[in-house]
Design a protein around this motif. Structure first.
Motif, PDB file in Angstrom:
ATOM      1  N   ASP A  17       0.832  -1.208   0.000  1.00  0.00           N
ATOM      2  CA  ASP A  17       0.000   0.000   0.000  1.00  0.00           C
ATOM      3  C   ASP A  17       0.863   1.253   0.000  1.00  0.00           C
ATOM      4  O   ASP A  17       0.550   2.241  -0.681  1.00  0.00           O
ATOM      5  N   LEU A  20       2.116   1.827  -3.455  1.00  0.00           N
ATOM      6  CA  LEU A  20       1.047   2.309  -4.335  1.00  0.00           C
ATOM      7  C   LEU A  20       0.730   3.785  -4.068  1.00  0.00           C
ATOM      8  O   LEU A  20       0.489   4.556  -5.004  1.00  0.00           O
ATOM      9  N   ALA A  24       1.213   6.824  -6.614  1.00  0.00           N
ATOM     10  CA  ALA A  24       0.121   7.740  -6.932  1.00  0.00           C
ATOM     11  C   ALA A  24       0.567   9.196  -6.805  1.00  0.00           C
ATOM     12  O   ALA A  24       0.203  10.043  -7.626  1.00  0.00           O
ATOM     13  N   PHE A 130      -5.898   3.091  -6.473  1.00  0.00           N
ATOM     14  CA  PHE A 130      -4.890   2.029  -6.435  1.00  0.00           C
ATOM     15  C   PHE A 130      -5.135   1.061  -5.273  1.00  0.00           C
ATOM     16  O   PHE A 130      -5.054  -0.162  -5.438  1.00  0.00           O
ATOM     17  N   LEU A 131      -5.422   1.612  -4.074  1.00  0.00           N
ATOM     18  CA  LEU A 131      -5.610   0.749  -2.907  1.00  0.00           C
ATOM     19  C   LEU A 131      -6.869  -0.108  -3.029  1.00  0.00           C
ATOM     20  O   LEU A 131      -6.864  -1.291  -2.663  1.00  0.00           O
ATOM     21  N   LYS A 134      -6.238  -2.794  -5.655  1.00  0.00           N
ATOM     22  CA  LYS A 134      -5.418  -3.878  -5.092  1.00  0.00           C
ATOM     23  C   LYS A 134      -6.290  -4.874  -4.334  1.00  0.00           C
ATOM     24  O   LYS A 134      -6.138  -6.097  -4.466  1.00  0.00           O
TER      25      LYS A 134
END
Length: 470
Positions: A17, A20, A24, A130-131, A134
């Motif tokens: 995380d 990511l 970002a 993104f999180l 995922k």
């Protein structure tokens, strides 16, 4: 070993995380200064070489570290906590927003580096996306593993009665958690359970010797509660983690809290999110701001409706009726009068073909315009924009004797609209089912849920336009 593997997975997920979020941040800066600069007034501005800007790199790294630290403290990476995808996504969205705003405010006040508002927006959208992406990918991967019989958490269930059946049904409804019950121990086999019977309670030690068993779930009925010390002793002996489904499960709220008084553990059965002063303040602030905005926006409509009511039939413009509100306190609820003046206001229920309605009253009720004065009730504090339906005293006295947990609704302010109403439970519908929806709302309240209910009311639902009274 199982606990160690859990910690390793949690740390890996946390680090992923952080990567990511950092990506970002860098991507947001790159997009803003290398592509969007062409759309700025005055032509293209200077491009940003991310790799050469050490301040950008450092800011992104600190932002990523701070965000994952907050998520870690909220136990998002604890695999033992049952966080669904929607709840995880909501937590990520809120934490990202707060961390980004606080961090950029610190940078601005400390004059560490300049930042662009467009970078903030892009950073938030990309980091949150993104999180969540995922977790969607992990959920898909685990589903594939589960279909192949891999990556599952193997459980041993203790109990074979109604509580055990309820637990198995809950697992069936939530397969994405990856739990599988290998079998159960009980005094006698229950053919109704879709699970393998491993024998009686005397098989406890032998069953816990199986290295595949990762956790024990105690799902005993009230009659078998005397077995708990024996089960806990066996689990402690074998170092096996234990989870318990209490036999009073149906009486617990969605998120019970526990207080400690010396050696006594006190479970708060009827605690709501609004017992938290911060939640109560946010809810009230939301109501005040929202009602003021709605009063201003709808004031021309309310003026037109008031004139129409006055011209349609003799009598007052507003219809005031006693309702029961927070903590069972009565208040006068306001509506535009839609019926002819009569004496049945305290108990009478109306129908679509009610002869008491005026022609103009039927029109304003069709579009819930008669409910607009309730925004003043919200501003006064008698009601909330969102909450359970306010009832008249006659119905409260009647239903509290017939419907279990009926008066739990009175622990919050009644609302102009509510979770039950936007789910179609208005008019001549099942009262018990409506109460179930109201209690679910009370126990699971969030600001996001209130906003969702308001949007559903505006774009497809109605306000409290059920059993209309005169």
């Amino acid at each position: 070993m199982i606990e160690k593997n859990r910690r390793i997975r949690a740390v890996c997920s946390c680090l992923a995380d952080a990567v990511l979020i950092f990506a970002a941040y860098v991507l947001a800066n790159y997009l803003r200064f290398n592509y969007m600069r062409f759309f700025q007034p005055g032509g293209a501005g200077p491009a940003l070489e991310i790799a050469q800007d050490i301040r950008t790199i450092a800011a992104g790294a600190v932002a990523a570290a701070a965000t994952v630290c907050v998520l870690w403290m909220l136990r998002l990476y604890d695999s033992r906590r049952l966080y669904g995808l929607w709840r995880q996504s909501r937590m990520i969205a809120v934490v990202n927003a707060l961390c980004i705003l606080v961090f950029q405010a610190v940078l601005y006040l400390a004059r560490v580096t300049n930042f662009s508002r467009m970078v903030l927006v892009l950073f938030y959208l990309l980091a949150t996306g993104f999180l969540v992406a995922k977790r969607l990918a992990l959920r898909w991967y685990r589903r594939r593993q589960r279909d192949r019989g891999q990556g599952l958490r193997h459980l041993l269930m203790i109990g074979g009665g109604a509580i055990a059946a309820k637990y198995l049904l809950a697992l069936e409804h939530n397969p994405y958690y990856g739990f599988v019950v290998d079998g159960y121990l009980a005094g006698a086999e229950n053919p109704a359970l879709a699970c393998r019977y491993l024998g009686g309670y005397d098989r406890m030690d032998a069953s816990l010797e199986d290295p595949a068993v990762e956790e024990v779930v105690i799902a005993l009925d009230a009659a078998d509660m005397d077995r708990i010390p024996e089960v806990l002793s066996a689990c402690d002996k074998h170092g096996t983690r234990v989870t318990m489904v209490p036999f009073y499960n149906d009486y617990l709220p969605a998120r019970p809290t526990i207080d400690v008084l010396d050696d006594c553990k006190l479970i708060n059965i009827r605690q709501t999110p609004f017992d938290n002063l911060a939640n109560a303040a946010v809810k009230r602030l939301f109501d005040i701001v929202g009602s003021l905005i709605l009063i201003v926006l709808t004031s021309p409509v309310m003026l037109a409706v008031a004139i129409g009511v006055k011209l349609s039939s003799p009598g007052p413009v507003l219809f005031k009726q006693e309702r029961i509100g927070l903590n069972k306190r009565p208040f006068m609820m306001y509506k535009f009068r839609s019926m002819r003046v009569n004496a049945e206001a305290s108990t009478a229920w109306s129908t679509n073909s009610d002869p008491r309605k005026t022609r103009f009253g039927s029109l304003i009720r069709k579009f819930s315009l008669d409910e607009l004065p309730q925004f003043f009730n919200v501003l006064k504090g008698d009601m909330s924009l969102v909450g359970p339906r306010p009832e008249i005293p006659f119905h409260v006295e009647h239903f509290k004797e017939e419907i279990p947990r009926y008066l739990v609704r009175q622990q919050v302010r009644p609302g102009c609209t509510g979770w039950a109403q936007v789910n179609g439970l208005r008019g001549d519908t099942d009262i018990a089912e409506r109460i179930r929806y109201d209690i679910w709302y009370i126990e699971n309240w969030t600001v996001a849920l209130d906003i969702k209910i308001i949007f559903r009311t505006v774009f497809g639902g109605k306000m409290v336009n059920d059993e209309k009274l005169t």
